[in-house]
Design an enzyme around this catalytic site. Structure first.
Site: not given
Ligand code: TRP
Length: 331
Positions: A113, A195, A198
């Site tokens: 991040k 994966k 979202k």
């Protein structure tokens, strides 16, 4: 009685991966009379990445309604917003004093991040795992269902709990993480090696569980597969087809082996249509329940308030126990 705790951030969209890999498993766990289930919207975690206030507000109620629409039942489980229970922030501060900077620096998600949001590497981003430890430890949690990417955070939660217990005696229950078997690996439709996320910027890669039926069909028809023609379950060499087979297995309630057998002889295009239709059917009752709930704001507000009251009752006891063990004066 086992206490099960998990949380999801009210940001972005709820994906098909979140639905079958996470929240639908939460719903199933609450039906076991031996489980006491507590589920939160981790809105304090969400602000580690800058949010527009109107988006955070809208997403918070939307995700709250999504959890209820899946079938999480507020008379069986505690469902609340993390920011409504101030004990989370307070315990996170206390735990900070038992957590090393070096440990946080090594966290995989923090490194990822930080690279992604290099203009806003705030202290909260680094402290994210400590807040997560606070979430889990406040409720004397036994089991934490999570995805693979969160296992490292569960490990650090255990380390922190054991460290505190070594100093002060048995303050915290030491939790265990686990990956629910069903739907654990729902991958991107455009890049089946990674994966379904979202926050993926490519909308074709991700099914939102609120997508309209025709949008779902279109995305499945465009799903990336391979240049072969035989349907087989082979995650290493046929990641796209294997992902479609796993999704179909969940939506039809069968094992992957049975699913592969039932698809023998189908063309890739036929498989895509079959998976799409099966997902549309699975989501149909959920979507209509969501539409009803999101227009019942008063009801949602009452549920969230009651959830927060029940959660803070438990949280306050754990927090008081720890504060007294540390040696803070009673008030
Ligand atoms: N970090 C988790 C995620 O993004 C969400 C979360 C916050 C959580 N607090 C938690 C999950 C406590 C389990 C337990 O998926």
């Amino acid at each position: 009685m086992k206490t099960i705790y998990s949380a999801i951030q009210p940001s972005g969209i709820m994906t098909l991966g979140n639905y079958i890999g996470a929240v639908n498993n939460w719903r199933a766990m609450q039906s076991d009379a031996g489980n006491k289930c507590i589920f939160a919207l981790a809105d304090l975690h969400t602000i580690t990445v800058r949010q527009r206030p109107e988006d955070l507000l809208k997403n918070s109620w939307s995700f709250y309604a999504l959890l209820l629409a899946v079938g999480i039942d507020v008379s069986k489980s505690i469902v609340y917003m993390q920011s409504h229970v101030h004990q989370h922030s307070e315990l996170a501060w206390l735990l900070n004093c038992y957590t090393y900077v070096g440990e946080m620096n090594r966290m995989t998600q923090f490194k990822d991040k930080s690279a992604k949001h290099s203009d806003n590497i705030n202290m909260g981003l680094m402290d994210y795992p400590v807040l997560m430890a606070a979430d889990i430890l406040l409720y004397d949690t036994d089991l934490v269902p999570v995805g693979y990417d969160q296992l490292q955070h569960i490990e650090i939660t255990r380390d922190i709990a054991l460290r505190v217990n070594n100093i002060y005696g048995d303050v915290f229950k030491v939790p265990e993480g686990f990956i629910p078997k069903v739907g654990a690996k729902i991958m991107s439709l455009q890049d089946p090696e990674s994966k379904m996320s979202k926050s993926d910027p490519n909308p074709n890669a991700v099914i939102s569980c609120l997508d309209a039926p025709e949008v779902i069909m279109k995305k499945f028809k465009r799903a990336v597969t391979d240049s072969d023609t035989v349907i087989a379950y082979d995650p290493d060499n046929k990641a796209g087809i294997s992902n479609l087979l796993r999704i179909l297995a969940v939506t039809e309630g069968k094992s992957v082996e049975e699913t592969v057998k039932s698809c023998e002889g189908l063309r890739y295009g036929d498989l895509k249509v079959r998976v799409g239709e099966s997902v549309v059917e699975m989501l149909r009752p959920f979507q209509s329940e969501y539409a009803r709930l999101i227009n019942s704001m008063d009801y949602l507000a009452v549920c969230a308030k009651e959830g927060a009251l029940k959660a803070s009752d438990i949280a306050e006891k754990t927090l008081a126990r720890f504060k007294s063990a540390i040696g803070f004066a009673a008030k």
